[in-house]
Design a protein around this motif. Structure first.
Motif, PDB file in Angstrom:
ATOM      1  N   PHE A   8      24.307   3.735 -37.980  1.00 47.89           N
ATOM      2  CA  PHE A   8      25.074   3.137 -39.636  1.00 47.89           C
ATOM      3  C   PHE A   8      25.967   4.030 -40.290  1.00 47.89           C
ATOM      4  O   PHE A   8      26.764   3.589 -40.793  1.00 47.89           O
ATOM      5  CB  PHE A   8      23.663   3.301 -40.292  1.00 47.89           C
ATOM      6  N   VAL A   9      25.683   5.650 -39.549  1.00 47.15           N
ATOM      7  CA  VAL A   9      26.713   6.349 -40.627  1.00 47.15           C
ATOM      8  C   VAL A   9      27.830   6.430 -40.041  1.00 47.15           C
ATOM      9  O   VAL A   9      27.909   7.700 -40.450  1.00 47.15           O
ATOM     10  CB  VAL A   9      25.585   7.300 -41.008  1.00 47.15           C
TER      11      VAL A   9
ATOM     12  N   ILE B 125      10.974   1.111 -42.261  1.00 40.48           N
ATOM     13  CA  ILE B 125      12.129  -0.552 -42.928  1.00 40.48           C
ATOM     14  C   ILE B 125      12.859   0.025 -43.723  1.00 40.48           C
ATOM     15  O   ILE B 125      13.757   0.181 -43.765  1.00 40.48           O
ATOM     16  CB  ILE B 125      10.553  -1.457 -43.858  1.00 40.48           C
ATOM     17  N   TYR B 126      12.621   1.362 -44.734  1.00 41.29           N
ATOM     18  CA  TYR B 126      13.457   2.325 -45.278  1.00 41.29           C
ATOM     19  C   TYR B 126      14.993   2.058 -44.401  1.00 41.29           C
ATOM     20  O   TYR B 126      15.480   2.069 -44.707  1.00 41.29           O
ATOM     21  CB  TYR B 126      12.548   2.938 -45.384  1.00 41.29           C
TER      22      TYR B 126
ATOM     23  N   THR C 283      17.251  -0.454 -43.116  1.00 42.32           N
ATOM     24  CA  THR C 283      17.720  -1.659 -44.052  1.00 42.32           C
ATOM     25  C   THR C 283      19.556  -0.140 -44.568  1.00 42.32           C
ATOM     26  O   THR C 283      18.780   1.077 -44.329  1.00 42.32           O
ATOM     27  CB  THR C 283      17.498  -1.403 -45.734  1.00 42.32           C
ATOM     28  N   ILE C 284      20.299  -1.260 -44.135  1.00 45.12           N
ATOM     29  CA  ILE C 284      21.248  -0.683 -44.231  1.00 45.12           C
ATOM     30  C   ILE C 284      21.870   0.818 -45.725  1.00 45.12           C
ATOM     31  O   ILE C 284      21.373   2.062 -45.267  1.00 45.12           O
ATOM     32  CB  ILE C 284      22.402  -0.878 -44.123  1.00 45.12           C
ATOM     33  N   SER C 285      21.602  -0.122 -46.620  1.00 46.24           N
ATOM     34  CA  SER C 285      21.783   1.120 -48.113  1.00 46.24           C
ATOM     35  C   SER C 285      20.681   2.118 -48.041  1.00 46.24           C
ATOM     36  O   SER C 285      20.966   3.749 -48.934  1.00 46.24           O
ATOM     37  CB  SER C 285      21.954   0.005 -49.451  1.00 46.24           C
ATOM     38  N   THR C 286      19.586   2.252 -47.972  1.00 45.87           N
ATOM     39  CA  THR C 286      18.289   2.783 -47.588  1.00 45.87           C
ATOM     40  C   THR C 286      18.160   4.068 -47.151  1.00 45.87           C
ATOM     41  O   THR C 286      17.867   4.899 -47.190  1.00 45.87           O
ATOM     42  CB  THR C 286      17.320   2.456 -47.910  1.00 45.87           C
ATOM     43  N   ASP C 287      18.778   3.566 -45.978  1.00 50.01           N
ATOM     44  CA  ASP C 287      19.553   4.499 -44.692  1.00 50.01           C
ATOM     45  C   ASP C 287      20.575   5.344 -44.653  1.00 50.01           C
ATOM     46  O   ASP C 287      20.747   6.471 -44.837  1.00 50.01           O
ATOM     47  CB  ASP C 287      19.558   3.773 -43.250  1.00 50.01           C
ATOM     48  N   LEU C 288      21.406   5.357 -45.550  1.00 50.92           N
ATOM     49  CA  LEU C 288      22.787   5.846 -46.385  1.00 50.92           C
ATOM     50  C   LEU C 288      21.989   6.983 -46.429  1.00 50.92           C
ATOM     51  O   LEU C 288      22.440   8.375 -46.627  1.00 50.92           O
ATOM     52  CB  LEU C 288      23.279   5.002 -47.265  1.00 50.92           C
ATOM     53  N   TYR C 289      20.989   7.193 -47.477  1.00 53.52           N
ATOM     54  CA  TYR C 289      20.061   8.529 -48.168  1.00 53.52           C
ATOM     55  C   TYR C 289      19.100   8.962 -47.328  1.00 53.52           C
ATOM     56  O   TYR C 289      19.384   9.788 -47.010  1.00 53.52           O
ATOM     57  CB  TYR C 289      19.506   7.752 -49.978  1.00 53.52           C
ATOM     58  N   LEU C 290      18.623   8.160 -46.365  1.00 54.71           N
ATOM     59  CA  LEU C 290      17.299   8.854 -45.208  1.00 54.71           C
ATOM     60  C   LEU C 290      18.132   9.207 -44.149  1.00 54.71           C
ATOM     61  O   LEU C 290      17.339  10.146 -43.321  1.00 54.71           O
ATOM     62  CB  LEU C 290      16.204   7.932 -45.736  1.00 54.71           C
ATOM     63  N   HIS C 291      19.077   8.734 -44.064  1.00 54.71           N
ATOM     64  CA  HIS C 291      19.276   9.315 -42.600  1.00 54.71           C
ATOM     65  C   HIS C 291      19.697  10.591 -42.355  1.00 54.71           C
ATOM     66  O   HIS C 291      19.767  11.278 -42.939  1.00 54.71           O
ATOM     67  CB  HIS C 291      20.670   8.478 -42.070  1.00 54.71           C
ATOM     68  N   ASP C 292      19.455  11.176 -41.456  1.00 57.40           N
ATOM     69  CA  ASP C 292      19.387  12.308 -40.572  1.00 57.40           C
ATOM     70  C   ASP C 292      18.507  13.560 -41.632  1.00 57.40           C
ATOM     71  O   ASP C 292      18.679  14.594 -42.094  1.00 57.40           O
ATOM     72  CB  ASP C 292      20.425  12.698 -40.860  1.00 57.40           C
TER      73      ASP C 292
END
Ligand code: HEM
Ligand SMILES: [Cu+2]
Ligand SMILES: [Cu+2]
Lengths: 319, 601, 199
Positions: free
Chosen positions: B334-335, B397-398, B401-410
């Motif tokens: 996503f990012v 699920i977090y 979801t794209i927008s929450t993954d923006l924060y949680l990714h990596d």
């Protein structure tokens, strides 16, 4: 018979206490995880205008999945307690029409309510905010910054008063990014060597910086202060030290800082120094929506040729 | 068609698979064996050895996060004499990279797929061996070669791989990670991939061709279904990783520039590697969970003494997931600068996976509900698997979801998520399977008390360790940091990280209960009867413990599904709550059901 | 001579069944192999899509005559192998051997022509490290040629067996599997020819 009833009652009590414990435990866990920035627990302080949308979705997700998880645990615990080896099992293949309909209906409802909700909200947020560069570009006071990541630091370039990149009045900084509060800040990211990821945890957003392509990211700050810039993509030996400082300033402070800096930089500008011209012409919002940059490729390949020295980092550095 | 059993069919089945002579020479029996049961044991031992190895690496990572840069106690001076026992950043990179690769490809895969795939499939479908026993032999020894390559990668200058298990170039290129170690590791991945594909060819063909007469598709136990679907994913997607690995090796050694650009020199495209990696990588996570789902479907029914609830639904759900797993990989990217439209499509597809997942959960819970639950060790492990997998799956699920993954990714949140789904569920599921089939493998029983100790340490330990890792990620801690506390917003997480480390140490210590139990039972455990758990699947009803070399003197005939517990008539006439798949009971009715199944199949 | 006909019906049935089992295994294996080549093609298309002009400026276009000839060669070899298998099933040793020999020679010719192709392009200055064109061209064609070589080795072995007078019935399955592999490799070449040389 009597013994049976007593046991049932006993089990019910145990079940209730189990339920209470579980709910208490779960809520305690999440209470703990609620923002307490001072202790480092929970989400870091949100200083962006739109970060609350992400936080809201995170909380919504937490809400839904806690319910589902608690139901699952209670169901499992109740089965183990109530239907132990002394219970006569019911012979049931569970494939009659109404069983199947029931399972499908539950799944459909969960899907629509939970996943549907998240998908819907996230789609709106992404389209109207987080990935909506067109809107951000339109803002008259938007600040544009080019970031070139390399092992293990962030180069930042501001266009300066002329609004053009790679000119004498550009401001170039290292690991030090200053932005004004309240206006969109647009980043374009590239990397010299390996993949890095430019992350602003306090603004809830991140984007990869890749060699060979130019990525975009934007955000708006709502508070002033100093915050960490983090690299979130494993990028080699000193990945953990790839930290920058984001300073969010009041608009007038920012203006006076940037004016001063472009004067200084113009003074030190050397037109013959090719290595200093690592920037690129600002990529327009409506080009290359797949993010794979045709025009960006040759440009970033020409990024800072002198960097290739810094990349031969490795043999000594890896001891 | 398998359901209609004419005597000719039954006779033909006897001839389709020959009875191999029991080998007499030591080498043929114990080294280059073509017996699926023995190869299963070889995979088990090889996997357990590397599980220990990978586990120790994990402890080093945990130590580093609790006490960054401080000398590792006890073993530090031995392992890192140059630094008086402290882990340096390059060493740390090697540790977490090899931990991930070893656990996924050289520990869990051989145990879950190599061992139980080999052991269970032929026995549970009523076959004398795999379709291609020689290929099976080759599969193990090629796997052993890949493990040797892994070990070799530690012995070369600059040490083993250090670019993360995802091996993204350009970091994984010769410029980013010089030295032979990284290449040897990528080569090991390629070689182990070849072994995995050989196994998959065998499993897929064996299930298609060698099911005993009457063993219709829906009479196969969940275990076999899970392993079979996993094999399909393996056959289709492991070659993609193999291809990507080859190209990486070409880039590293033959001057090509598939993925090289920027300072690494070249006009290649590193992001294409990520596409290839995740086209493989997402199916891979389901490769590692489908067999576990199969185990859980069976275990719930076996020990709740109740038919598996809506068994077909569970199988359809697994098939759906198998198909979907091929089209959601973009959620790992996503990012990376993905187009919003593509991102939303991947988000939707990812979230759709929760529908079959819910069906599976509902079926497991319904199976044990109103059952007669025997809390045996495998059952406990099965329930523990549902617990950790529930936690891990829901937290996915977090990330989907794209927008929450923006924060949680990596962040560590992702690490917690995939350790709960993939590591913990696969760990608990595989150990559950080992406790269940150990008596059949070795003819001896394991000690249930120690098994329960092992269960509690493991389940509680895994939940705490990875639950806390998710909390750390929620607070923003990135993955793969040598010293997370360099960041001011993470300073407060020191206590959390330390506590997580203590939990991890406790988890590791709890494994001693297993080690002791395993070795003790191997040599001195109580002799197991043929069917100690009172189950109805073929390996328990038609094979001795351990089975003879060719499994069955006569290929058995199957009359019913694998989950017939507490059938009222059986209860009444036979006085027991189970009936074997191959037991002749009211032949008229049995024949009728088999025709019916045949008609629908 | 006519070994197959002499088999007992029961044995014949068994052999058919075993052959079918092996064929299923081979199909799975080829599916797997196909995915490996698909990944390589994905890379090729990905790299090509990101480059404005193909061949990239300054690099020679790939030749077309030699690959066209090679397409014919490998196509013929596939046909020859089909004939070989048919003769073998009918138990005719001589034609079977001859067709196999033809396949082998054509396969060898293919590898030879490929070598010529590499030599030509190398002369024109295209090496594996000359940009993405060199990278994909050499990687794909060399990997493919290695597969052809592996096929040739199996063919040579089978040819030896057939000439050596072993029972042909036993070899039918092996030859059939070898044929499946051979056609697959030919198919991959067809893809490569169209994708890399024609387009
Ligand atoms: C059930 C629903 C699931 C959803 C919605 C889901 C979603 C995701 C997403 C979106 C990511 C990427 C996160 C990121 O990098 O930011 C991810 C990572 C991962 N998931 Fe899941 N997942 C699910 C189940 C599973 C299962 C069943 C497994 C394994 C058995 C698994 C294993 C993994 C692994 C290994 C990674 C991380 C790989 C890495 O970045 O190193 N997940 N998951
Ligand atoms: Cu970095
Ligand atoms: Cu995934």
């Amino acid at each position: 018979m009597n013994i049976g009833f007593t046991m049932m009652n006993h089990l019910k009590k145990r079940l209730t206490s189990l339920l209470v414990t579980l709910v208490a435990l779960t809520s305690a866990t999440f209470a703990n995880a609620a923002p307490v920035p001072a202790t480092g627990w929970g989400l870091p302080r949100d200083v962006s205008v739109d970060g609350h949308k992400i936080d809201w979705l995170i909380n919504a997700t937490t809400f839904f999945i806690t319910i589902l998880f608690v139901i699952m645990c209670i169901w499992m615990a109740a089965a183990v307690v109530k239907h132990g080896k002394d219970h006569q099992a019911e012979y049931d293949h569970g494939d009659s029409g109404h069983h199947v309909a029931f399972a499908m209906a539950i799944s459909a409802v969960i899907f629509l309510v939970v996943d549907g909700n998240l998908w819907f909200n996230s789609t709106i947020d992404v389209n109207t905010t987080f990935w909506n560069y067109t809107e951000a570009e339109k803002h008259p006071e938007a600040v544009r910054i080019e970031i070139n990541a390399h092992q293990w630091a962030w180069d930042a370039r501001y266009a300066g008063p002329d609004g053009k990149f790679n000119t004498a009045d550009d401001i170039v900084t290292l690991n030090d990014i200053r932005v004004p509060v309240g206006v969109p800040i647009l980043f374009q990211l590239a990397s010299t060597d390996v993949i890095h990821s430019f992350s602003l945890p306090n603004l809830r957003i991140k984007q990869d910086a890749m060699p060979g392509m130019i990525n975009r990211m934007w955000t708006t700050a709502k508070e002033t202060g100093e915050f960490d810039i983090a690299c979130t993509q494993h990028c080699g030996t000193h990945h953990y030290k790839m930290k920058g400082l984001l300073t969010i300033l009041k608009m007038d402070e920012y203006k006076s800082w940037s004016d001063k800096m472009s004067r200084i930089h113009a003074r030190g500008y050397d037109p013959k120094d090719q290595a200093a011209k690592w920037g690129w012409a600002w990529k327009k919002a409506d080009t290359n929506d797949d993010g794979i940059s045709v025009e960006g490729k040759p440009k970033s390949a020409a990024l800072a040729p002198e960097r290739s020295q810094s990349v031969s980092l490795a043999p000594e550095a890896r001891n | 068609m398998q359901g209609v059993m004419t005597p000719a069919d039954i006779e033909a089945a006897q001839h389709l698979q020959h009875i191999h002579e029991t080998p007499k020479s030591f080498v043929k029996h114990y080294v280059f064996s073509i017996d699926h049961k023995y190869i299963a044991k070889q995979f088990l031992w090889a996997g357990l050895l590397f599980l220990f190895f990978g586990g120790m690496l994990a402890m080093l990572i945990r130590w580093q996060w609790a006490y960054p840069g401080e000398a590792v106690p006890v073993v530090g001076n031995l392992l890192f004499p140059d630094t008086q026992g402290a882990i340096t950043p390059p060493t740390y990179n090697t540790i977490f990279t090899t931990h991930g690769l070893i656990m996924i490809f050289f520990a869990i895969t051989p145990i879950m797929i190599g061992c139980f795939g080999n052991f269970c499939i032929p026995l549970m479908i009523g076959a004398r061996d795999m379709a291609f026993p020689w290929l099976n032999l080759l599969s193990f020894w090629i796997f052993a070669l890949s493990q040797a390559l892994v070990l070799a990668s530690f012995c070369v200058e600059l040490g083993s791989a250090a670019a993360g298990w995802t091996t993204y170039p350009p970091l994984a290129s010769q410029v980013g990670t010089p030295g032979l170690g990284q290449s040897l590791m990528v080569l090991a991945l390629f070689v182990t991939g070849v072994s995995t594909i050989m196994g998959a060819i065998n499993y897929i063909t064996t299930v298609i061709r060698f099911r005993a007469p009457g063993m219709t598709w829906f009479r196969m136990p969940g275990t076999v279904w899970g392993l079979w679907l996993t094999s399909i994913l393996n056959a289709l997607f492991v070659p993609v990783l193999g291809s990507a690995g080859l190209m990486l090796l070409f880039d590293r050694h033959f001057g090509t520039q598939f993925f090289l650009t920027g300072a690494a020199g070249g006009t290649g495209d590193p992001i294409l590697f990520q596409h290839l990696f995740w086209i493989f990588g997402h199916p891979e996570v389901y490769i590692l969970i489908l067999p576990i789902w199969g185990f859980v479907i069976d275990f719930m029914s076996f020990f709740a003494r109740k038919p598996a609830y809506w068994f077909r639904g569970s199988i359809y759900a697994m098939i759906t997931v198998t198909v979907l797993s091929a089209v959601v990989y973009g959620h790992h990217m996503f990012v990376t600068g993905m187009s919003p439209l593509l991102g939303q499509a991947f988000m939707l597809l990812t979230l759709v996976i929760s529908v079959p997942a819910e069906i599976l959960f509902l079926n497991w819970l319904h199976t044990i509900w109103k059952g007669s639950i025997r809390l045996t060790v495998p059952m406990l492990f099965g329930l523990g698997t549902i617990f950790v997998f529930g936690l891990g799956g829901l937290t996915g699920i977090y990330l989907g979801t794209i927008s929450t993954d923006l924060y949680l990714h990596d962040t560590m949140f992702v690490v917690g998520h995939f350790h709960l789904t993939m590591a913990s569920a696969a760990f608990l599921g595989s150990f559950g399977a080992l406790y269940l089939w150990f008596p059949k493998m070795y003819g001896r029983l394991m000690n249930p008390f120690l098994g329960k100790v092992h269960f509690w340490f493991s389940t509680v330990g895994l939940t705490l360790v990875f639950g806390f890792q998710m909390l750390a990620g929620y607070a923003g801690q990135q993955r793969r940091l040598y010293d997370p506390f360099q960041y001011s917003y993470l300073e407060g997480l020191q206590d959390l990280n330390r506590f997580t480390t203590y939990c991890a140490f406790a988890l590791a210590i709890g494994q001693l209960a297993f080690v002791y139990n395993f070795f003790y039972s191997l040599f001195a455990g109580k002799r197991a009867s043929q069917n100690p758990w009172e189950l109805g699947t073929i390996e328990w009803t038609d094979c001795a413990s351990p089975p003879v070399h060719h499994n069955f003197d006569r290929i058995p005939v199957v009359y019913r599904g694998p989950h017939e517990y507490n059938h009222p008539e059986v209860l009444e006439k036979l006085g027991r709550d189970w009936i074997g798949q191959t037991e002749e009971f009211d032949p008229a009715a049995d024949a009728a059901t088999s025709d019916e199944v045949a008609a629908t199949a | 001579m006519h070994n197959v006909v002499q088999l007992h019906p029961q044995a014949l049935l068994e052999q058919r069944r075993n052959e079918q089992t092996s064929a299923i295994g081979m199909m799975v294996a080829l599916g797997s192999w196909g995915m490996m080549f698909a990944a390589l093609f994905f890379m090729y298309l990905g790299l090509r899509a990101h480059t404005l002009a193909w061949p990239p400026p300054g690099l020679p276009a790939l030749p077309i005559a030699l690959p066209s000839l090679n397409t014919v060669v490998i196509g013929c070899s596939s046909v020859a192998l089909v004939r070989a298998l048919r003769s073998m099933r009918e138990g005719q040793r001589r034609p079977a051997s001859l067709w196999m020999l033809a396949t082998f020679v054509l396969g060898l010719a293919f590898v030879g022509l490929q070598t010529l192709l590499w030599w030509t392009t190398w002369q024109q200055g295209l090496t594996p490290s000359t940009g993405t064109l060199g990278t994909v061209f050499y990687s794909l064609t060399v990997l493919h040629a290695l597969h052809v070589a592996a096929g040739l080795a199996v063919l040579a072995y089978l040819l030896g067996m057939t000439l050596g007078g072993r029972s042909m019935a036993e070899r039918v399955t092996t030859l059939r599997l070898c044929g499946m592999f051979w056609h697959f490799v030919g198919g991959v070449w067809a893809f490569m020819f169209v994708g890399m040389f024609l387009l």
